[in-house]
Design a protein around this motif. Structure first.
Motif, PDB file in Angstrom:
ATOM      1  N   GLU A 169      29.758 -22.033  -9.827  1.00 17.53           N
ATOM      2  CA  GLU A 169      30.696 -20.960 -10.173  1.00 17.53           C
ATOM      3  C   GLU A 169      30.178 -20.131 -11.336  1.00 17.53           C
ATOM      4  O   GLU A 169      30.388 -18.915 -11.380  1.00 17.53           O
ATOM      5  CB  GLU A 169      32.062 -21.561 -10.500  1.00 17.53           C
ATOM      6  CG  GLU A 169      32.770 -22.117  -9.266  1.00 17.53           C
ATOM      7  CD  GLU A 169      34.125 -22.724  -9.599  1.00 17.53           C
ATOM      8  OE1 GLU A 169      34.432 -22.839 -10.817  1.00 17.53           O
ATOM      9  OE2 GLU A 169      34.876 -23.070  -8.668  1.00 17.53           O
ATOM     10  N   ARG A 170      29.490 -20.760 -12.323  1.00 17.25           N
ATOM     11  CA  ARG A 170      28.904 -19.996 -13.416  1.00 17.25           C
ATOM     12  C   ARG A 170      27.814 -19.048 -12.910  1.00 17.25           C
ATOM     13  O   ARG A 170      27.540 -18.027 -13.543  1.00 17.25           O
ATOM     14  CB  ARG A 170      28.298 -20.931 -14.471  1.00 17.25           C
ATOM     15  CG  ARG A 170      29.301 -21.738 -15.248  1.00 17.25           C
ATOM     16  CD  ARG A 170      30.179 -20.867 -16.130  1.00 17.25           C
ATOM     17  NE  ARG A 170      30.997 -21.638 -17.043  1.00 17.25           N
ATOM     18  CZ  ARG A 170      32.130 -22.238 -16.737  1.00 17.25           C
ATOM     19  NH1 ARG A 170      32.595 -22.151 -15.505  1.00 17.25           N
ATOM     20  NH2 ARG A 170      32.812 -22.910 -17.628  1.00 17.25           N
ATOM     21  N   HIS A 171      27.218 -19.373 -11.782  1.00 15.17           N
ATOM     22  CA  HIS A 171      26.198 -18.503 -11.177  1.00 15.17           C
ATOM     23  C   HIS A 171      26.828 -17.485 -10.232  1.00 15.17           C
ATOM     24  O   HIS A 171      26.095 -16.789  -9.518  1.00 15.17           O
ATOM     25  CB  HIS A 171      25.162 -19.350 -10.418  1.00 15.17           C
ATOM     26  CG  HIS A 171      24.148 -20.009 -11.316  1.00 15.17           C
ATOM     27  ND1 HIS A 171      24.441 -21.094 -12.094  1.00 15.17           N
ATOM     28  CD2 HIS A 171      22.841 -19.708 -11.559  1.00 15.17           C
ATOM     29  CE1 HIS A 171      23.363 -21.464 -12.775  1.00 15.17           C
ATOM     30  NE2 HIS A 171      22.378 -20.635 -12.477  1.00 15.17           N
ATOM     31  N   ARG A 201      28.175 -27.161   0.988  1.00 20.60           N
ATOM     32  CA  ARG A 201      27.645 -25.820   1.184  1.00 20.60           C
ATOM     33  C   ARG A 201      27.689 -25.055  -0.143  1.00 20.60           C
ATOM     34  O   ARG A 201      28.762 -24.862  -0.716  1.00 20.60           O
ATOM     35  CB  ARG A 201      28.477 -25.106   2.255  1.00 20.60           C
ATOM     36  CG  ARG A 201      28.096 -23.646   2.516  1.00 20.60           C
ATOM     37  CD  ARG A 201      29.083 -23.018   3.478  1.00 20.60           C
ATOM     38  NE  ARG A 201      28.869 -21.597   3.667  1.00 20.60           N
ATOM     39  CZ  ARG A 201      28.134 -21.071   4.639  1.00 20.60           C
ATOM     40  NH1 ARG A 201      27.556 -21.858   5.531  1.00 20.60           N
ATOM     41  NH2 ARG A 201      28.000 -19.754   4.718  1.00 20.60           N
ATOM     42  N   VAL A 202      26.532 -24.621  -0.590  1.00 15.64           N
ATOM     43  CA  VAL A 202      26.405 -23.829  -1.808  1.00 15.64           C
ATOM     44  C   VAL A 202      26.101 -22.383  -1.422  1.00 15.64           C
ATOM     45  O   VAL A 202      25.119 -22.126  -0.709  1.00 15.64           O
ATOM     46  CB  VAL A 202      25.296 -24.376  -2.725  1.00 15.64           C
ATOM     47  CG1 VAL A 202      25.144 -23.469  -3.968  1.00 15.64           C
ATOM     48  CG2 VAL A 202      25.591 -25.799  -3.140  1.00 15.64           C
ATOM     49  N   GLU A 203      26.930 -21.455  -1.893  1.00 14.29           N
ATOM     50  CA  GLU A 203      26.715 -20.026  -1.634  1.00 14.29           C
ATOM     51  C   GLU A 203      26.443 -19.326  -2.956  1.00 14.29           C
ATOM     52  O   GLU A 203      27.245 -19.399  -3.891  1.00 14.29           O
ATOM     53  CB  GLU A 203      27.955 -19.401  -0.980  1.00 14.29           C
ATOM     54  CG  GLU A 203      28.302 -20.004   0.373  1.00 14.29           C
ATOM     55  CD  GLU A 203      29.603 -19.436   0.933  1.00 14.29           C
ATOM     56  OE1 GLU A 203      30.266 -18.669   0.189  1.00 14.29           O
ATOM     57  OE2 GLU A 203      29.963 -19.767   2.083  1.00 14.29           O
ATOM     58  N   LEU A 204      25.266 -18.670  -3.027  1.00  8.01           N
ATOM     59  CA  LEU A 204      24.870 -17.955  -4.234  1.00  8.01           C
ATOM     60  C   LEU A 204      24.587 -16.500  -3.874  1.00  8.01           C
ATOM     61  O   LEU A 204      23.965 -16.227  -2.835  1.00  8.01           O
ATOM     62  CB  LEU A 204      23.603 -18.587  -4.859  1.00  8.01           C
ATOM     63  CG  LEU A 204      23.758 -20.016  -5.378  1.00  8.01           C
ATOM     64  CD1 LEU A 204      22.408 -20.564  -5.809  1.00  8.01           C
ATOM     65  CD2 LEU A 204      24.726 -20.058  -6.553  1.00  8.01           C
ATOM     66  N   PRO A 205      25.007 -15.567  -4.720  1.00 13.57           N
ATOM     67  CA  PRO A 205      24.758 -14.146  -4.415  1.00 13.57           C
ATOM     68  C   PRO A 205      23.286 -13.780  -4.599  1.00 13.57           C
ATOM     69  O   PRO A 205      22.632 -14.211  -5.546  1.00 13.57           O
ATOM     70  CB  PRO A 205      25.642 -13.401  -5.429  1.00 13.57           C
ATOM     71  CG  PRO A 205      25.780 -14.360  -6.581  1.00 13.57           C
ATOM     72  CD  PRO A 205      25.774 -15.739  -5.980  1.00 13.57           C
ATOM     73  N   LEU A 206      22.791 -12.974  -3.667  1.00 14.01           N
ATOM     74  CA  LEU A 206      21.436 -12.457  -3.764  1.00 14.01           C
ATOM     75  C   LEU A 206      21.442 -11.168  -4.585  1.00 14.01           C
ATOM     76  O   LEU A 206      22.396 -10.388  -4.539  1.00 14.01           O
ATOM     77  CB  LEU A 206      20.871 -12.159  -2.368  1.00 14.01           C
ATOM     78  CG  LEU A 206      20.650 -13.384  -1.446  1.00 14.01           C
ATOM     79  CD1 LEU A 206      20.304 -12.926  -0.058  1.00 14.01           C
ATOM     80  CD2 LEU A 206      19.554 -14.270  -2.008  1.00 14.01           C
ATOM     81  N   ASP A 207      20.413 -10.929  -5.344  1.00 16.40           N
ATOM     82  CA  ASP A 207      20.330  -9.712  -6.153  1.00 16.40           C
ATOM     83  C   ASP A 207      19.778  -8.557  -5.303  1.00 16.40           C
ATOM     84  O   ASP A 207      19.001  -8.755  -4.399  1.00 16.40           O
ATOM     85  CB  ASP A 207      19.446  -9.947  -7.367  1.00 16.40           C
ATOM     86  CG  ASP A 207      20.065 -10.992  -8.287  1.00 16.40           C
ATOM     87  OD1 ASP A 207      21.295 -11.116  -8.265  1.00 16.40           O
ATOM     88  OD2 ASP A 207      19.298 -11.663  -8.998  1.00 16.40           O
ATOM     89  N   LEU A 217      24.139 -13.422   0.815  1.00 14.41           N
ATOM     90  CA  LEU A 217      24.253 -14.735   0.210  1.00 14.41           C
ATOM     91  C   LEU A 217      23.047 -15.600   0.545  1.00 14.41           C
ATOM     92  O   LEU A 217      22.478 -15.510   1.646  1.00 14.41           O
ATOM     93  CB  LEU A 217      25.520 -15.449   0.683  1.00 14.41           C
ATOM     94  CG  LEU A 217      26.866 -14.815   0.317  1.00 14.41           C
ATOM     95  CD1 LEU A 217      27.999 -15.602   0.966  1.00 14.41           C
ATOM     96  CD2 LEU A 217      27.059 -14.782  -1.200  1.00 14.41           C
ATOM     97  N   ALA A 218      22.684 -16.436  -0.419  1.00 17.99           N
ATOM     98  CA  ALA A 218      21.746 -17.525  -0.169  1.00 17.99           C
ATOM     99  C   ALA A 218      22.581 -18.783   0.030  1.00 17.99           C
ATOM    100  O   ALA A 218      23.388 -19.140  -0.830  1.00 17.99           O
ATOM    101  CB  ALA A 218      20.793 -17.688  -1.344  1.00 17.99           C
ATOM    102  N   VAL A 219      22.406 -19.453   1.170  1.00 22.78           N
ATOM    103  CA  VAL A 219      23.239 -20.603   1.523  1.00 22.78           C
ATOM    104  C   VAL A 219      22.366 -21.851   1.525  1.00 22.78           C
ATOM    105  O   VAL A 219      21.381 -21.932   2.276  1.00 22.78           O
ATOM    106  CB  VAL A 219      23.913 -20.416   2.893  1.00 22.78           C
ATOM    107  CG1 VAL A 219      24.744 -21.650   3.242  1.00 22.78           C
ATOM    108  CG2 VAL A 219      24.801 -19.169   2.870  1.00 22.78           C
ATOM    109  N   LEU A 220      22.741 -22.816   0.684  1.00 18.37           N
ATOM    110  CA  LEU A 220      22.047 -24.098   0.590  1.00 18.37           C
ATOM    111  C   LEU A 220      23.021 -25.183   1.017  1.00 18.37           C
ATOM    112  O   LEU A 220      24.118 -25.288   0.468  1.00 18.37           O
ATOM    113  CB  LEU A 220      21.575 -24.343  -0.848  1.00 18.37           C
ATOM    114  CG  LEU A 220      20.907 -25.694  -1.134  1.00 18.37           C
ATOM    115  CD1 LEU A 220      19.563 -25.777  -0.429  1.00 18.37           C
ATOM    116  CD2 LEU A 220      20.730 -25.901  -2.634  1.00 18.37           C
TER     117      LEU A 220
END
Length: 473
Positions: free
Chosen positions: A448-450, A467-473, A398-401
């Motif tokens: 959520e769309r991401h 806290r924003v959690e985005l999946p890493l490719d 995860l990328a955490v912002l």
């Protein structure tokens, strides 16, 4: 008729009836042919046995006139030499077909006490008095003492003691075979239609009973469509089959549709309410300016116009997100992205600190992610006291912002509601001057769309940390 065949019940009944009819016809034909073949084989065996009994007498030297022939009605017999001359035949045999020789009475010149007898032959000669192992079968008819019947004939060659080769034809009646076959065929012709009708009727009734809940579901759905009352639900059968699951799924769909319509109604009502205030303020200022130009509050008019513009943009973005708009597939370097976005915020009330880790990339829409970061920083600017920190790091896949401030924070029991549309809490944190309560809702929907997640908790400085959690490719 077309309407009848469009019914599932009719098609199921007809299909089951056709399948059963084909199966019964196939099975009946197989049974009938097998029965007929077995009975014919039995008749062939009986005919062969009778022929071999007569052949045995000839092999042991019994003259034609002294042959012990079986009863003509049970086993009509002919003894024929190689020149197709009849040497002996059953008594009362009047007509015969199927043996190849139509004669039924031996010719006088072929009397058994003629020159064919030779008493001086060696009885031990292996070439004499021999019965062939081969046998031929054929079907035909014979008339004995005025009665004509069908027979199964067997032909066996035998060499007599006089070294004369003759063929013995013996028949076995096929009356039992024909009677049994006729009885079986009659039974099938009567029973098969009856069974097909029974299967069709049972299938019709069973299908009607099985589809009765479906008709109830259809009627209720028609009533819901006519009344537009999404609070109604279709009946759920007390079973655990596919129809019960269909009813439950339908009710779940209705519940989701009801909730969606309700959210849409609230959204329209809230949007109308939020638009009414700046429009009314702007109209008032314009009316005052029309009557008293010297009293025109130009800055206030511009501020209300900007507020309307931002609100319209927010509503348009939410509409696109609700319509299922997917983010782009561009690669975004989050560290460079965060630094660039924060460098453009020169008019902020509080300077924003940044702690970023390089080499973190995600796939998505740079513009939408910029909207997320901007909304979170704007929210922090309205409620922070003196410190705002944006941090970016990698945590596993995860990328955490995070965006943290030192404001009053968000109560735990309100942290779920804060992401709802047009929700502004009553505490100091959300009593801002221009917010419509859409910023955090937009940020959550975009994340959520991401494929990510947005949450809120407490920050080390005592305020709130998003806290924003985005999946890493």
């Amino acid at each position: 008729m077309k309407r009848f065949f469009s019914s599932v019940r009719a098609r199921a009944a007809l299909g089951a009836t056709a399948v059963v009819a084909v199966a019964l016809i196939g099975a009946g034909a197989a049974v009938f042919l097998s029965l007929r073949a077995n009975l014919t084989e039995q008749a062939s065996a009986q005919a062969e046995s009778a022929a071999r009994r007569v052949a045995a007498q000839l092999a042991f030297g019994t003259p034609y006139a002294n042959l012990d022939l079986p009863d003509g009605e049970d086993h009509p017999v002919q003894v024929v030499d190689r020149e197709d001359r009849l040497r002996a035949a059953s008594e009362d045999l009047e007509q015969i077909t199927g043996t190849g020789v139509a004669a039924v009475q031996p010719r006088p010149s072929l009397a058994p006490d003629g020159d064919d007898e030779d008493d001086d032959r060696d009885d031990s000669d292996p070439e004499i008095g021999e019965i062939s192992d081969r046998v031929w079968h054929a079907s035909g008819k014979a008339t004995v003492d005025g009665d004509t019947a069908s027979y199964r004939f067997a032909a066996v060659e035998v060499t007599t003691r006089e070294d004369t080769t003759v063929t013995v034809y013996a028949g076995a009646p096929l009356s039992a075979t024909e009677g049994a076959a006729s009885t079986a065929l009659t039974s099938m012709l009567i029973g098969l239609p009856a069974m097909v009708i029974v299967v069709g009727g049972v299938t019709w009734l069973a299908t009607q009973r099985a589809l009765r809940p479906v008709e109830g579901i259809r009627q209720e759905m028609a009533a819901i469509t006519a009344s537009e009352d999404l609070t109604r639900r279709v009946p759920e059968p007390e079973t655990h089959d596919e129809i019960a699951r269909l009813a439950r799924t339908t009710n779940e769909t209705l519940a989701a549709l009801e909730a969606s319509v309700e959210r849409q109604r609230r959204f329209v009502a809230d949007a109308s309410h939020e638009l009414r205030s700046p429009i009314a303020s702007l109209r008032t200022q314009l009316e005052v300016a029309a009557a008293h130009p010297e009293l025109l509050d130009l800055d206030g008019a511009v501020e209300d116009t900007v507020r309307l513009q931002d609100l319209a943009a927010d509503l348009l973005l939410l509409a696109r997100l609700d319509a299922g708009e997917r983010p782009g597939s561009a690669r975004v370097d989050l560290a460079a992205f965060v630094r660039e976005e924060l460098s453009q915020r020169v008019a902020d009330r509080i300077a924003v600190g940044a702690e970023t880790e390089d080499g973190i990339e995600v796939t998505g829409s740079r513009g939408q992610l910029a909207r997320v970061l901007g909304n979170l920083v704007d929210n922090a600017q309205r409620h922070a006291k003196s410190r705002i920190t944006v941090a970016l790091r990698r945590e596993g896949a995860l990328a955490v912002l995070t965006v943290a401030d030192d404001g009053a924070g968000v109560p735990e029991d309100e942290r779920a509601r804060i992401f709802e549309r047009f929700v502004r809490l009553d505490d100091a944190r959300t009593r801002d001057e221009g917010g419509a309560g859409l910023g955090l809702a937009i940020a959550r929907d975009v994340v959520e769309r991401h494929g990510g997640r947005l949450s809120v908790g407490g920050s080390p400085d005592g305020g709130a940390m998003f806290r924003v959690e985005l999946p890493l490719d």
